[in-house]
Design a protein around this motif. Structure first.
Motif, mmCIF file in Angstrom:
data_model
loop_
_atom_site.group_PDB
_atom_site.id
_atom_site.type_symbol
_atom_site.label_atom_id
_atom_site.label_comp_id
_atom_site.label_asym_id
_atom_site.label_seq_id
_atom_site.Cartn_x
_atom_site.Cartn_y
_atom_site.Cartn_z
ATOM 1 N N SER A 6 0.868 -1.191 0.000
ATOM 2 C CA SER A 6 0.000 0.000 0.000
ATOM 3 C C SER A 6 0.900 1.235 0.000
ATOM 4 C CB SER A 6 -0.895 0.006 1.243
ATOM 5 O OG SER A 6 -0.115 0.231 2.405
ATOM 6 N N LYS A 7 0.292 2.420 -0.038
ATOM 7 C CA LYS A 7 1.076 3.661 -0.064
ATOM 8 C C LYS A 7 0.845 4.493 1.186
ATOM 9 C CE LYS A 7 2.919 4.794 -4.377
ATOM 10 N NZ LYS A 7 3.396 5.942 -5.150
ATOM 11 N N VAL A 8 1.916 5.084 1.704
ATOM 12 C CA VAL A 8 1.835 6.046 2.786
ATOM 13 C C VAL A 8 2.479 7.315 2.246
ATOM 14 C CG1 VAL A 8 2.908 6.604 4.984
ATOM 15 C CG2 VAL A 8 1.818 4.404 4.701
ATOM 16 N N GLU A 9 1.700 8.382 2.094
ATOM 17 C CA GLU A 9 2.175 9.556 1.333
ATOM 18 C C GLU A 9 2.665 9.069 -0.033
ATOM 19 O OE1 GLU A 9 2.185 12.933 2.368
ATOM 20 O OE2 GLU A 9 0.963 12.214 4.029
ATOM 21 N N GLU A 10 3.875 9.433 -0.469
ATOM 22 C CA GLU A 10 4.293 8.960 -1.796
ATOM 23 C C GLU A 10 5.133 7.681 -1.694
ATOM 24 O OE1 GLU A 10 7.540 12.042 -0.722
ATOM 25 O OE2 GLU A 10 5.441 11.660 -0.274
ATOM 26 N N PHE A 11 5.216 7.092 -0.495
ATOM 27 C CA PHE A 11 6.091 5.945 -0.297
ATOM 28 C C PHE A 11 5.328 4.632 -0.359
ATOM 29 C CE2 PHE A 11 9.603 8.575 0.856
ATOM 30 C CZ PHE A 11 9.078 9.640 1.565
#
Ligand SMILES: NC(=O)c1ccc[n+]([C@@H]2O[C@H](COP(=O)([O-])OP(=O)(O)OC[C@H]3O[C@@H](n4cnc5c(N)ncnc54)[C@H](O)[C@@H]3O)[C@@H](O)[C@H]2O)c1
Ligand SMILES: NC(=O)c1ccc[n+]([C@@H]2O[C@H](COP(=O)([O-])OP(=O)(O)OC[C@H]3O[C@@H](n4cnc5c(N)ncnc54)[C@H](O)[C@@H]3O)[C@@H](O)[C@H]2O)c1
Lengths: 207, 207
Positions: free
Chosen positions: B120-125
């Motif tokens: 999944s993504k957290v901010e752009e990471f």
């Protein structure tokens, strides 16, 4: 008059003692506390001596008595009602943190000024309009506020909290918010924590 | 050898100086810094004197020179690559915080062990599998790690980070994670911050 540095260490001892108590340990030696926290035994003994006689009868300190004595010094032998101002990224994370409640700090309400957030939910808390702050605080016993608003809003929100009679503010905005009047303000800057770590890393790497 | 308490104050001065610089101020008197931070002028002068000669020619300290000198002492005159371990509530908030980048700490990757979060993504990471940590660190220059995992996992993750060669860890889990070998660990316990505030509130209210 206990110095602030001692207060921080007493809070660390409390955390370790609570963990030992959960593990059904009854006594602890100062040496063992010192090892768990990377401190000197003499420092731990000196700190615990400011709690008054808690007994060290050869088997170590009685953990339950130490916990009571430290909580009395820290003022956490009573419940503290806390409000959170700022329901953004950080505020949402803090609102769900169980660690505050475990130390006697009960979050009771969340406020924000953004119409898109007011009325939504953060954890089990409805986000209330900051404009109702004074009315809420007048009708509920509130001791502390956690400030998770942008730096540009921090000082103005802090002065509203002070006028409303809040006794203490924990400020996460990266700006100095000075204590004044009857409100004590404590700043926490997480970027400064990283700077302190960077300094220690460089210092420890020097030949 | 600069004491840790001085380092924290230097980081505070740096934050104020950066704010003054954004406001196009060129010089600052130690008295003015002291007032903005609620410190004594003599304390500020003593702290700044450990930066070496930065000039005080009657108009105050040159802000740009002070910033360079403090950044050199703190070690933030270079970029620091940081990874975040734990993509939960706190990790998600920290991953979006612009304040780290402004002080030279660049977040480059996020790791977690929960299969539901990996990918999944957290901010752009993208959230990467902790099992790929060693491979990632071996192929990328990583200086620091922020630890936002539960207390039960903190020590084991920290020793993996140490084995992978990370120089410093900022630990948010409420458990003492000791520095060992070549890794410096700094603990931040936000519940302890509230306990310190409670202590100050009680002390300031005493007649
Ligand atoms: N995100 C982090 O991990 C982190 C870490 C360290 C420090 N901080 C600091 O904490 C503060 C909050 O950060 P964030 O990332 O949650 O920001 P954010 O923008 O996500 O949230 C800020 C919230 O404050 C509200 N707000 C703005 N002005 C207000 C006012 N006058 N009264 C009431 N509410 C107001 C906004 O509506 C928003 O919901 C900032 O000062 C930030 O620098 C954040
Ligand atoms: N939420 C807060 O505001 C807050 C405040 C202060 C301290 N803390 C502390 O920060 C830590 C994180 O808190 P949270 O609220 O984000 O919890 P959380 O449960 O929301 O997130 C923890 C994350 O860590 C991951 N994780 C668990 N074990 C792991 C392992 N071995 N390796 C890698 N990842 C692992 C989980 O999958 C999860 O995504 C906790 O120790 C908590 O006590 C949280």
């Amino acid at each position: 008059e206990i110095p602030v540095a001692t207060v921080s260490r007493l809070a660390l001892y409390l955390r370790e003692l609570q963990q030992l108590q959960r593990g059904a340990t009854v006594h602890v030696r100062s040496q063992s506390l010192a090892e768990r926290l990377g401190l000197k035994d003499s420092q731990v003994r000196r700190d615990l001596s400011c709690l008054g006689p808690v007994g060290q009868r050869g088997v170590g300190y009685p953990i339950a008595d130490l916990i009571i004595a430290i909580e009395r010094v820290l003022g956490t032998d009573r419940a503290w009602n806390v409000i959170l101002v700022g329901a953004g990224n950080l505020g949402r994370a803090l609102s769900g943190y169980k660690g505050f409640d475990q130390q006697g700090f009960r979050l009771v309400a969340v406020f924000d000024s953004d119409p898109n957030k007011i009325g939504s939910k953060v954890e089990e808390f409805p986000v209330q309009d900051l404009d109702t702050l004074e009315f809420f605080v007048a009708n509920t016993q509130i001791d502390l506020a956690i400030l998770a608003v942008p730096a540009s809003a921090a000082r103005s929100v802090a002065s509203r909290l002070e006028a409303a009679g809040i006794a203490g503010i924990l400020n996460f905005a990266p700006i100095a918010v000075q204590s004044s009047g009857s409100t004590t303000v404590q700043d926490v800057d997480l970027a400064i924590e990283l700077q302190r770590l960077a300094f220690s890393v460089v210092r420890n790497q020097r030949p």
